[in-house]
Design a protein around this motif. Structure first.
Motif, short mmCIF file in Angstrom:
data_model
loop_
_atom_site.label_atom_id
_atom_site.label_comp_id
_atom_site.label_asym_id
_atom_site.label_seq_id
_atom_site.Cartn_x
_atom_site.Cartn_y
_atom_site.Cartn_z
N ILE A 52 0.84 -1.29 -0.02
CA ILE A 52 -0.06 0.06 -0.18
C ILE A 52 0.87 1.26 0.01
O ILE A 52 1.80 1.45 0.94
N VAL A 53 0.73 2.05 -0.95
CA VAL A 53 1.50 3.31 -1.25
C VAL A 53 0.41 4.59 -1.41
O VAL A 53 -0.85 4.27 -1.39
N LYS A 54 1.03 5.77 -1.11
CA LYS A 54 0.15 6.90 -1.56
C LYS A 54 0.99 7.65 -2.35
O LYS A 54 2.24 7.65 -2.20
N GLY A 114 -3.50 12.48 -1.43
CA GLY A 114 -4.69 11.23 -2.12
C GLY A 114 -4.94 10.16 -1.35
O GLY A 114 -4.34 9.80 -0.38
N PRO A 115 -5.56 9.23 -1.96
CA PRO A 115 -6.05 8.12 -1.40
C PRO A 115 -4.85 7.13 -1.36
O PRO A 115 -3.90 7.05 -2.10
N GLU A 116 -4.97 6.07 -0.38
CA GLU A 116 -4.23 4.83 -0.45
C GLU A 116 -4.28 4.03 -1.51
O GLU A 116 -5.46 3.76 -1.90
N MET A 117 -3.36 3.42 -2.13
CA MET A 117 -3.39 2.78 -3.30
C MET A 117 -2.48 1.53 -3.24
O MET A 117 -1.63 1.36 -2.38
N THR A 118 -3.14 0.45 -3.80
CA THR A 118 -2.24 -0.74 -3.73
C THR A 118 -1.51 -0.97 -5.23
O THR A 118 -1.88 -0.78 -6.21
N ILE A 119 -0.19 -1.51 -4.97
CA ILE A 119 0.60 -1.52 -6.14
C ILE A 119 -0.12 -3.05 -6.77
O ILE A 119 -0.17 -3.85 -6.32
N LYS A 130 1.81 0.35 -11.95
CA LYS A 130 0.17 0.49 -12.15
C LYS A 130 -0.42 0.14 -10.52
O LYS A 130 -0.20 -0.94 -10.21
N CYS A 131 -1.11 1.22 -10.23
CA CYS A 131 -2.03 1.13 -8.98
C CYS A 131 -3.16 1.26 -8.97
O CYS A 131 -3.82 1.48 -9.90
N GLN A 132 -3.92 0.56 -7.81
CA GLN A 132 -5.52 0.46 -8.03
C GLN A 132 -5.92 1.08 -6.69
O GLN A 132 -5.15 0.87 -5.59
N TRP A 133 -7.13 1.60 -6.55
CA TRP A 133 -7.80 2.27 -5.18
C TRP A 133 -9.27 2.36 -5.63
O TRP A 133 -9.57 2.19 -6.65
N PHE A 134 -9.82 2.46 -4.52
CA PHE A 134 -11.55 2.69 -4.56
C PHE A 134 -11.70 4.21 -4.28
O PHE A 134 -11.16 4.71 -3.30
N ALA A 135 -12.56 4.56 -5.00
CA ALA A 135 -13.16 6.02 -5.09
C ALA A 135 -14.51 5.61 -4.61
O ALA A 135 -15.29 5.40 -5.53
N GLY A 136 -14.93 5.65 -3.42
CA GLY A 136 -16.31 5.40 -2.84
C GLY A 136 -16.44 3.76 -3.26
O GLY A 136 -15.58 2.94 -2.78
N ASP A 148 9.07 7.62 -8.25
CA ASP A 148 9.65 8.80 -7.57
C ASP A 148 8.24 9.64 -6.59
O ASP A 148 8.49 10.24 -5.94
N SER A 149 7.25 9.37 -7.42
CA SER A 149 6.06 10.15 -6.82
C SER A 149 5.30 9.29 -5.58
O SER A 149 4.34 9.85 -4.97
N LEU A 150 5.74 7.98 -5.24
CA LEU A 150 5.19 7.44 -4.39
C LEU A 150 5.82 7.05 -3.12
O LEU A 150 6.99 7.61 -2.92
#
Length: 70
Positions: free
Chosen positions: A12-14, A19-24, A41-47, A58-60
Motif C-alpha cells: 500500500i502506497v500513496k 490522495g487516497p491509499e493505493m495498492t501496487i 500500475k496502482c489501484q484504489w477505490f473511489a467510493g 519517485d511520486s510514491l
C-alpha cells in the motif's frame, strides 16, 4: 530509473502529494527488455468504484501500517 522495483505487488502506497491509499497492482516492465521502467500500475477505490492509474516510483511513498492497540 531504478533497475529493480522498490515496491512489491500488494504493497500500500500513496502519492507524496497526497490522495487516497493505493495498492501496487503491477511493476511496469519494458516489453522488449523486460526491465523495470520506473513506474507502477496502482489501484484504489473511489467510493465503491475501482480506479487505477500509472505512477512513477519517485511520486510514491509507502503507507506505514498503524499499530493496533489492545
Amino acid at each position: 530509473m531504478s533497475t529493480q522495483p522498490q515496491y512489491a505487488v500488494g504493497i500500500i502506497v500513496k502519492l507524496k502529494s497526497g490522495g487516497p491509499e493505493m495498492t501496487i497492482q503491477k511493476a511496469n516492465k519494458d516489453v522488449m527488455t523486460h526491465e523495470f521502467t520506473g513506474s507502477y500500475k496502482c489501484q484504489w477505490f473511489a467510493g465503491k468504484k475501482l480506479e487505477d492509474g500509472i505512477f512513477p516510483e519517485d511520486s510514491l511513498e509507502l503507507v506505514k501500517p498503524e499499530a493496533k492497540g489492545v
